[in-house]
Design an enzyme around this catalytic site. Sequence first.
Site: not given
Length: 390
Positions: A315, A318, A350, A341, A207
């Site tokens: 964007h 991405r 994680y 996401h 992003r």
Amino acid sequence: MGNRRGHRRFGHVRKLPSGRYQASYLGPDGQRRTASTTFARKADADVYLSRVEATISQGEWTDPSRAKVRLVDYAESWVEQRAGLRPRTVELYRWLLARHIVPTLGGVALGELTTALVRQWRADLLVAGVSQTMAAKAYRLLRAVLNTAVEEDRILTRNPCRVRGADQENPAERPVLTLPQVFELADAMRYRRLRMLIIVTAFATLRWGEATALRRQDVAPDGSWLRVSVAHTEVVGRGIVVGPPKSRAGVRTVSIPTAVRPELVEHLRTYVGPGPDALLFTGPKGGALRRAHFNNLVRWVETVKKIGAPGLHFHDLRHTGNLWAAQTGASTKDLMSRMGHDDMRAALIYQRATSSADRRIADGLSGLVDDHRRGVTRSQDDERDPPVAG
């Protein structure tokens, strides 16, 4: 004649001098409540009390007086009290309230909101020229506010936001760049120090706020990976704010394709300060990049037209990288980890992106780059050595 009171197992009904009937009852809190309207027939008052009794027995009763609060007051408090909202999200919510919700519904009491009223409000937005995407955002915010009034504060028994399809945006399909176009766009940057911003954003599916917040300490010395741990957010009146990525899964480590690692290392050596907190990408004066300044700096609109991608947003780099990664055959789970996401089942929060699965994605992307460069080399060789006529 005096007022006549009818006795019931629950509540009381009395006939008023006007000939109409008034219903009252004791709420679960011990306070007597009177219906907000009177009834032409005693039977109607009895029906009202039966419904109130049912809501109390089912644990769904709410204090009618609390439902008199105006939507504008409740919604503004709702935004202030939502813990963990990013500054940009708070700014968006307040803008949606002020622009699309409050002008029409702000003065309405919560208890007076109905599905028909919400449906008409949305229809009026669309007639006024508000896009379906923006109307959907406003609707989802209104629904979230009223969900709290139902589920947490128990002011309402039911959310009136029950308009089918109103939460769907159906945005237009965004453009996707080809591999040659990404390198062409990178090479077209007016400032060489910004070339790798394009490449890294596309190949690591970052992003804007994640890419512009990258520091020297976030990149492997050999360019094999980069770590996303913070993001830049631009807030009106405060400038650039450093905070966490958009989602918890946004904290991640992303493998970089082998084919572009030497260029990333060269960028570190040439354009990035020696300190661990030195930003990877800066403006001409060494400051953090701001979106509007960047667009002006590189003449974004004109530049993307030249590469055959008019209307391209930053964007979309991405988006392009996400589709490339999907083409390598990676699983949905591995893709979600790389993209940062949140999985609905909270299974990927994680996950380390230096796993073998993520390296396979990077290797697949590297193969795409190698194929592109071999094709460019062959094309140049053909131009230098045209075939000799027999």
